[in-house]
Design an enzyme around this catalytic site. Structure first.
Site, PDB file in Angstrom:
ATOM      1  N   TYR A  81       0.943  -1.385  -0.094  1.00 30.22           N
ATOM      2  CA  TYR A  81      -0.061  -0.041  -0.107  1.00 30.22           C
ATOM      3  C   TYR A  81       0.967   1.245  -0.048  1.00 30.22           C
ATOM      4  O   TYR A  81       0.658   2.295  -0.821  1.00 30.22           O
ATOM      5  CB  TYR A  81      -0.890  -0.108   1.210  1.00 30.22           C
ATOM      6  CG  TYR A  81      -2.021   1.097   1.467  1.00 30.22           C
ATOM      7  CD1 TYR A  81      -3.216   1.162   0.649  1.00 30.22           C
ATOM      8  CD2 TYR A  81      -1.743   2.039   2.408  1.00 30.22           C
ATOM      9  CE1 TYR A  81      -3.686   2.229   0.866  1.00 30.22           C
ATOM     10  CE2 TYR A  81      -2.370   3.180   2.404  1.00 30.22           C
ATOM     11  CZ  TYR A  81      -3.833   3.134   1.914  1.00 30.22           C
ATOM     12  OH  TYR A  81      -4.622   4.217   2.148  1.00 30.22           O
TER      13      TYR A  81
ATOM     14  N   LYS B 187       0.980   4.208  -2.871  1.00 33.77           N
ATOM     15  CA  LYS B 187       0.586   5.470  -2.293  1.00 33.77           C
ATOM     16  C   LYS B 187       1.563   6.487  -2.640  1.00 33.77           C
ATOM     17  O   LYS B 187       1.569   7.728  -3.090  1.00 33.77           O
ATOM     18  CB  LYS B 187      -0.047   5.565  -0.959  1.00 33.77           C
ATOM     19  CG  LYS B 187      -1.143   4.922  -0.679  1.00 33.77           C
ATOM     20  CD  LYS B 187      -2.520   5.576  -1.398  1.00 33.77           C
ATOM     21  CE  LYS B 187      -3.735   5.411  -1.102  1.00 33.77           C
ATOM     22  NZ  LYS B 187      -4.784   5.869  -1.854  1.00 33.77           N
TER      23      LYS B 187
HETATM   24  P1  NAI Z   1     -13.411   2.562   1.882  1.00 33.03           P
HETATM   25  O1  NAI Z   1     -12.893   1.185   1.698  1.00 33.03           O
HETATM   26  O2  NAI Z   1     -14.582   2.853   2.808  1.00 33.03           O
HETATM   27  O3  NAI Z   1     -13.594   2.854   0.557  1.00 33.03           O
HETATM   28  C1  NAI Z   1     -12.848   2.533  -0.684  1.00 33.03           C
HETATM   29  C2  NAI Z   1     -14.128   2.239  -2.069  1.00 33.03           C
HETATM   30  O4  NAI Z   1     -13.423   2.062  -3.031  1.00 33.03           O
HETATM   31  C3  NAI Z   1     -15.044   1.438  -1.633  1.00 33.03           C
HETATM   32  O5  NAI Z   1     -16.146   1.788  -1.689  1.00 33.03           O
HETATM   33  C4  NAI Z   1     -14.659   0.089  -2.644  1.00 33.03           C
HETATM   34  O6  NAI Z   1     -15.719  -0.674  -3.195  1.00 33.03           O
HETATM   35  C5  NAI Z   1     -13.890   1.350  -3.874  1.00 33.03           C
HETATM   36  N1  NAI Z   1     -13.111   0.510  -4.727  1.00 33.03           N
HETATM   37  C6  NAI Z   1     -12.251  -0.568  -4.294  1.00 33.03           C
HETATM   38  N2  NAI Z   1     -11.636  -1.155  -5.457  1.00 33.03           N
HETATM   39  C7  NAI Z   1     -12.030  -0.441  -6.451  1.00 33.03           C
HETATM   40  C8  NAI Z   1     -12.047  -0.604  -7.855  1.00 33.03           C
HETATM   41  N3  NAI Z   1     -11.104  -1.531  -8.389  1.00 33.03           N
HETATM   42  N4  NAI Z   1     -12.633   0.070  -8.768  1.00 33.03           N
HETATM   43  C9  NAI Z   1     -13.466   0.990  -8.228  1.00 33.03           C
HETATM   44  N5  NAI Z   1     -13.690   1.299  -6.847  1.00 33.03           N
HETATM   45  C10 NAI Z   1     -13.149   0.334  -6.067  1.00 33.03           C
HETATM   46  O7  NAI Z   1     -12.253   3.357   2.155  1.00 33.03           O
HETATM   47  P2  NAI Z   1     -11.823   4.853   2.500  1.00 33.03           P
HETATM   48  O8  NAI Z   1     -11.127   4.782   3.950  1.00 33.03           O
HETATM   49  O9  NAI Z   1     -13.063   5.631   2.327  1.00 33.03           O
HETATM   50  O10 NAI Z   1     -10.644   5.221   1.481  1.00 33.03           O
HETATM   51  C11 NAI Z   1     -10.607   6.035   0.283  1.00 33.03           C
HETATM   52  C12 NAI Z   1      -9.233   6.240  -0.050  1.00 33.03           C
HETATM   53  O11 NAI Z   1      -8.739   7.148   0.795  1.00 33.03           O
HETATM   54  C13 NAI Z   1      -8.413   5.244  -0.341  1.00 33.03           C
HETATM   55  O12 NAI Z   1      -7.630   5.366  -1.657  1.00 33.03           O
HETATM   56  C14 NAI Z   1      -7.573   4.979   0.691  1.00 33.03           C
HETATM   57  O13 NAI Z   1      -6.232   4.248   0.331  1.00 33.03           O
HETATM   58  C15 NAI Z   1      -7.541   6.363   1.163  1.00 33.03           C
HETATM   59  N6  NAI Z   1      -6.833   6.442   2.504  1.00 33.03           N
HETATM   60  C16 NAI Z   1      -7.858   6.542   3.345  1.00 33.03           C
HETATM   61  C17 NAI Z   1      -7.253   6.749   4.816  1.00 33.03           C
HETATM   62  C18 NAI Z   1      -8.464   6.627   6.026  1.00 33.03           C
HETATM   63  O14 NAI Z   1      -7.967   7.050   7.072  1.00 33.03           O
HETATM   64  N7  NAI Z   1      -9.729   6.244   5.661  1.00 33.03           N
HETATM   65  C19 NAI Z   1      -5.996   7.069   5.159  1.00 33.03           C
HETATM   66  C20 NAI Z   1      -5.161   7.377   4.076  1.00 33.03           C
HETATM   67  C21 NAI Z   1      -5.773   7.114   2.510  1.00 33.03           C
END
Ligand code: NAI
Length: 290
Positions: free
Chosen positions: A166, A170
């Site tokens: 990851y 990133k």
């Molecule tokens: P989450 O798991 O709630 O949301 C991620 C979404 O992306 C999900 O709805 C999933 O179905 C969708 N997804 C996954 N693979 C996919 C694909 N191949 N094509 C289309 N959609 C796809 O997680 P969250 O926390 O909302 O994460 C959102 C972004 O923020 C991610 O890129 C994550 O790495 C990043 N992030 C989040 C942090 C946090 O504290 N929550 C910290 C740092 C980065």
């Protein structure tokens, strides 16, 4: 008063849940027409379905906004092109791309399997590249302007135990953001990234969130920052990595030290002796000068 994103067409990837869902609702309220992309799988990239994206589209519409669902995976060329095509087919143009989709497959480096490595690179790094490319090609044909907001992470910018796959992906998104900002400047397209910290299904089991009320660290803090970077208000902001964590907003910067110079190759013994001066200080400019 006109809304911040009135009339803009925005694609938000991974918008079926977590931070992306919040972006989609916020963008909808601010007048954007939103393509709600989500593959609908689980946290580690397994499964798929249309329910998550459909629900968010229904929420946007119930609040008086305009949205369409897309269920493609951003990790394939057909999928990424399909996401941008959804915007063109339904709304006839594209103004904003928010690359947010993501999965987690945490393992220490010694325990990492090929599939844990590959799938995380494909969704985050390749997915961001493919969507950026599809959007930039569209922006180019449309003429001047466009906004891209990517999603990186503390993990990739600073490093984090157990997240080698990851973190590498990133960190790659950091490089894509910086390079995209340089390459697309002539088209009037800005490219920035957010590095969020927010309580979602991705982070709900992390110890650091224990005991913190969800309303203090939820995705609702991230979306206004992304909307700013996606709006006309930020025309002069590009290549910037914005950290958001609750009510705190800051930037991440890559530095070079001042360094030390000789007119011949250094010996290892000299490096050892002068190490302190090599690593100290911050160079005024990061440009390479020979
Ligand atoms: P989450 O798991 O709630 O949301 C991620 C979404 O992306 C999900 O709805 C999933 O179905 C969708 N997804 C996954 N693979 C996919 C694909 N191949 N094509 C289309 N959609 C796809 O997680 P969250 O926390 O909302 O994460 C959102 C972004 O923020 C991610 O890129 C994550 O790495 C990043 N992030 C989040 C942090 C946090 O504290 N929550 C910290 C740092 C980065």
């Amino acid at each position: 008063m006109s809304k911040l994103l009135e009339g803009k067409v925005a694609v938000i990837t991974g918008a079926g849940g977590g931070i992306g869902r919040e972006h989609a609702l916020y963008f909808g309220k601010e007048g954007a027409k939103v393509v709600v992309n989500d593959l609908g799988g689980d946290r580690s990239g397994g499964g798929k379905g249309g329910e998550m994206a459909d629900k968010v589209v229904a929420e946007i519409k119930a609040a008086g906004g305009d949205a369409v669902a897309n269920y493609d995976s951003v990790s394939t060329r057909e999928g990424a092109d399909g996401v941008v095509w959804s915007a063109l087919a339904k709304y006839g143009r594209l103004d904003i791309l928010v690359n947010n989709a993501g999965i987690l497959r945490d393992r220490t480096l010694v325990n990492m399997s090929d599939s844990d490595w590959n799938l995380v690179q494909e969704v985050h790094l390749k997915g961001t590249f493919l969507c950026m490319q599809a959007a930039a090609r569209t922006f180019k044909v449309q003429g001047k302007g466009g906004r891209i907001v990517n999603t990186t992470s503390y993990s990739g910018l600073i490093g984090n135990f157990g997240q080698g796959n990851y973190a590498a992906a990133k960190a790659g998104i950091y490089g894509l953001t910086r390079t995209g900002a340089l390459e697309f400047a002539r088209m009037g397209v800005t490219v920035n990234a957010v590095a969020p910290v927010a309580l979602t299904r991705m982070t709900e089991d992390l110890a650091m969130f224990k005991g913190i009320a969800p309303e203090k660290i939820g995705p609702q803090f991230i979306s206004p920052v992304v909307a700013f970077l996606a709006s006309d208000l930020s025309a002069d902001v590009t290549g910037t990595i914005v950290g958001v964590q609750g009510g705190k907003v800051h930037v991440y910067r890559m530095e070079m030290s001042e360094g030390a110079t000789k007119d011949r190759p250094w010996t290892p013994a000299e490096l050892k002796e002068q190490w302190a001066s090599i690593i100290s200080g911050t160079a005024a400019s990061t440009a390479i000068k020979l």
